[in-house]
Design a protein around this motif. Structure first.
Motif, short mmCIF file in Angstrom:
data_model
loop_
_atom_site.label_atom_id
_atom_site.label_comp_id
_atom_site.label_asym_id
_atom_site.label_seq_id
_atom_site.Cartn_x
_atom_site.Cartn_y
_atom_site.Cartn_z
N PHE A 192 14.55 0.82 -0.19
CA PHE A 192 13.50 -0.20 -0.19
C PHE A 192 12.49 0.08 0.92
CE2 PHE A 192 11.81 -4.30 1.25
CZ PHE A 192 11.26 -4.77 0.06
N CYS A 193 12.96 0.47 2.10
CA CYS A 193 12.04 0.80 3.19
C CYS A 193 11.19 2.01 2.83
CB CYS A 193 12.83 1.07 4.47
SG CYS A 193 13.70 -0.37 5.12
N TRP A 194 11.76 2.97 2.13
CA TRP A 194 10.96 4.11 1.67
C TRP A 194 9.86 3.67 0.71
CZ3 TRP A 194 15.34 8.25 0.49
CH2 TRP A 194 15.89 8.65 1.70
N HIS A 195 10.17 2.72 -0.16
CA HIS A 195 9.15 2.19 -1.08
C HIS A 195 8.02 1.52 -0.30
CE1 HIS A 195 10.68 2.58 -5.28
NE2 HIS A 195 11.82 2.79 -4.65
N VAL A 196 8.37 0.78 0.74
CA VAL A 196 7.35 0.12 1.56
C VAL A 196 6.43 1.16 2.19
CG1 VAL A 196 6.96 -1.30 3.61
CG2 VAL A 196 8.75 -1.92 1.98
N MET A 197 6.99 2.21 2.76
CA MET A 197 6.19 3.24 3.41
C MET A 197 5.34 4.01 2.40
SD MET A 197 8.70 4.75 6.39
CE MET A 197 9.95 5.30 5.23
N ILE A 198 5.92 4.34 1.25
CA ILE A 198 5.17 5.10 0.24
C ILE A 198 4.00 4.29 -0.29
CG2 ILE A 198 5.31 6.09 -2.08
CD1 ILE A 198 8.17 6.96 -1.39
N ASN A 199 4.21 3.00 -0.53
CA ASN A 199 3.13 2.16 -1.03
C ASN A 199 2.03 1.97 0.02
OD1 ASN A 199 4.11 1.55 -3.69
ND2 ASN A 199 5.61 0.18 -2.77
N ALA A 200 2.43 1.87 1.29
CA ALA A 200 1.43 1.79 2.36
C ALA A 200 0.60 3.07 2.43
CB ALA A 200 2.11 1.50 3.69
N LEU A 201 1.27 4.22 2.31
CA LEU A 201 0.54 5.49 2.30
C LEU A 201 -0.35 5.62 1.07
CD1 LEU A 201 3.34 7.94 3.54
CD2 LEU A 201 1.35 7.13 4.82
N CYS A 202 0.10 5.06 -0.04
CA CYS A 202 -0.72 5.09 -1.27
C CYS A 202 -2.02 4.32 -1.05
CB CYS A 202 0.08 4.50 -2.42
SG CYS A 202 -0.81 4.40 -3.99
N LEU A 203 -1.93 3.12 -0.47
CA LEU A 203 -3.14 2.34 -0.20
C LEU A 203 -4.03 3.05 0.81
CD1 LEU A 203 -1.95 -1.38 -0.05
CD2 LEU A 203 -3.31 -0.26 -1.80
N LEU A 204 -3.42 3.65 1.83
CA LEU A 204 -4.20 4.38 2.83
C LEU A 204 -4.91 5.57 2.19
CD1 LEU A 204 -4.96 4.64 5.81
CD2 LEU A 204 -2.92 6.05 6.12
N GLY A 205 -4.24 6.25 1.27
CA GLY A 205 -4.88 7.38 0.59
C GLY A 205 -6.02 6.94 -0.29
N ILE A 206 -5.84 5.82 -1.00
CA ILE A 206 -6.93 5.30 -1.84
C ILE A 206 -8.13 4.92 -0.99
CG2 ILE A 206 -7.60 3.37 -3.34
CD1 ILE A 206 -4.75 3.39 -4.43
N TYR A 207 -7.87 4.28 0.15
CA TYR A 207 -8.97 3.92 1.05
C TYR A 207 -9.65 5.16 1.61
CZ TYR A 207 -11.48 2.07 5.05
OH TYR A 207 -12.45 1.76 5.96
N GLY A 208 -8.87 6.17 1.97
CA GLY A 208 -9.45 7.39 2.52
C GLY A 208 -10.33 8.11 1.51
N ILE A 209 -9.83 8.24 0.27
CA ILE A 209 -10.62 8.90 -0.77
C ILE A 209 -11.87 8.11 -1.09
CG2 ILE A 209 -10.60 9.61 -3.20
CD1 ILE A 209 -7.62 10.19 -2.89
N SER A 210 -11.75 6.79 -1.18
CA SER A 210 -12.92 5.96 -1.46
C SER A 210 -13.95 6.04 -0.33
CB SER A 210 -12.49 4.50 -1.67
OG SER A 210 -11.56 4.40 -2.72
N SER A 211 -13.47 6.02 0.91
CA SER A 211 -14.38 6.12 2.04
C SER A 211 -15.09 7.47 2.06
CB SER A 211 -13.61 5.91 3.35
OG SER A 211 -14.46 6.02 4.46
N PHE A 212 -14.33 8.55 1.78
CA PHE A 212 -14.94 9.88 1.73
C PHE A 212 -15.98 9.97 0.63
CE2 PHE A 212 -14.90 14.18 -0.12
CZ PHE A 212 -15.34 14.91 0.97
N TRP A 213 -15.66 9.41 -0.55
CA TRP A 213 -16.61 9.42 -1.67
C TRP A 213 -17.87 8.63 -1.33
CZ3 TRP A 213 -16.47 11.77 -6.48
CH2 TRP A 213 -17.41 11.33 -7.41
N HIS A 214 -17.69 7.49 -0.70
CA HIS A 214 -18.84 6.65 -0.37
C HIS A 214 -19.74 7.32 0.66
CE1 HIS A 214 -21.22 3.10 0.50
NE2 HIS A 214 -20.92 3.22 1.77
N HIS A 215 -19.15 7.92 1.68
CA HIS A 215 -19.96 8.55 2.72
C HIS A 215 -20.65 9.82 2.22
CE1 HIS A 215 -18.92 5.82 5.90
NE2 HIS A 215 -17.62 6.02 5.73
N CYS A 216 -20.06 10.48 1.23
CA CYS A 216 -20.69 11.68 0.68
C CYS A 216 -21.86 11.34 -0.23
CB CYS A 216 -19.66 12.51 -0.08
SG CYS A 216 -18.49 13.39 0.98
#
Length: 273
Positions: A202-226
């Motif tokens: 369950f703790c692994w699921h929490v960390m993976i989902n947090a990283l998933c949201l962080l990755g989505i934000y990072g990709i979106s931020s990179f796309w927006h700034h480009c």
């Protein structure tokens, strides 16, 4: 959040016109809830050999298939929530966010009550899986309740999305743990190592989902700034009159126009018969 747009009612891109503008406002989430909930409801009804019988014919009568009836109640609520989303976004003259949020909160209140009783006859591994699911549903219910008063708050919507991801991934993991173990051997209720690894997963699921949201934000931020400079240049060419309407020069022009109107008022009163 990156483009300072509304998270509940995102504005349609300027290039989307006609049929694309209509497709933009369709409640795809509500339609997905209706389709998924209907399929699961039909599956629960027809998965039993003798059908969804409420009580037996013996004396005294006894209730039958309590867990299946609870599953059926959950899936019906899921479908009704999707119907409310579609009605609010696509059928009503004006979207009612409070109605959507209120229905979703009511659904999770009922879901929490059902889960509390769903695991009463469970022990060991099954009880631990349901206990961790109840924790996520309880936190999600609190967040959704707060959103009734602040529906467009970014931080609450981010927490809501994270909890929904955790709930969904843990439901899938729980299905494999209880019914289709990856190793082919069932988990042992009396093995303390299996119980401890349930919480670890369950703790692994929490960390993976947090990283998933962080990755989505990072990709979106990179796309927006480009692509942001070209988008801003295009918007400035299409609508240059929208810029600088709140600066001091704009206020000065408004004062000059008002003074000219005041000077013209006596002239108009003298020329009138």
């Amino acid at each position: 959040m990156i483009v300072n747009d509304s998270l509940l009612c995102p504005s349609c891109p300027p290039r989307h016109k006609g049929i694309w503008a209509r497709l933009w406002i369709i409640s795809y989430g509500g339609l997905l809830k209706i389709v998924t909930g209907s399929i699961l409801t039909i599956y629960v009804v027809f998965c039993l050999d003798d059908g969804m019988v409420l009580m037996n014919k013996k004396y005294p009568p006894r209730f039958l298939y309590p867990k299946e009836w609870q599953h059926l109640t959950m899936f019906i609520l899921f479908t009704l929530n999707g119907c409310v989303d579609v009605m609010s976004k696509n059928l009503l003259p004006q979207r009612c966010v409070v109605l959507e949020k209120g229905t979703l909160v009511l659904t999770f209140y009922v879901l929490l009550l059902l889960l509390m009783s769903h695991g009463q006859d469970s022990t060991g591994i099954e009880l631990q899986v349901h206990y961790l699911l109840i924790v996520v549903v309880f936190l999600l219910m609190l967040v959704l309740t707060i959103e009734l008063w602040t529906p467009d708050t970014f931080h609450l919507l981010l927490i809501e999305t994270f909890l929904f991801l955790t709930m969904g991934s843990w439901l899938i993991q729980g299905g494999f743990i209880l019914y289709r173990p990856v190793t082919g051997y069932p988990w042992q209720d009396d093995d303390i190592s299996d119980l401890m690894f349930i919480t670890t997963f369950f703790c692994w699921h929490v960390m993976i989902n947090a990283l998933c949201l962080l990755g989505i934000y990072g990709i979106s931020s990179f796309w927006h700034h480009c692509y942001c400079p070209s988008l801003k240049l295009m918007e400035s060419k299409e609508a240059p009159h929208h810029k600088g309407t709140t600066g001091p020069l704009y206020k000065l022009l408004r004062e000059v126009e008002q003074s000219e109107k005041d000077d013209q008022a006596p002239l108009l009163s003298k020329s009138s018969p």
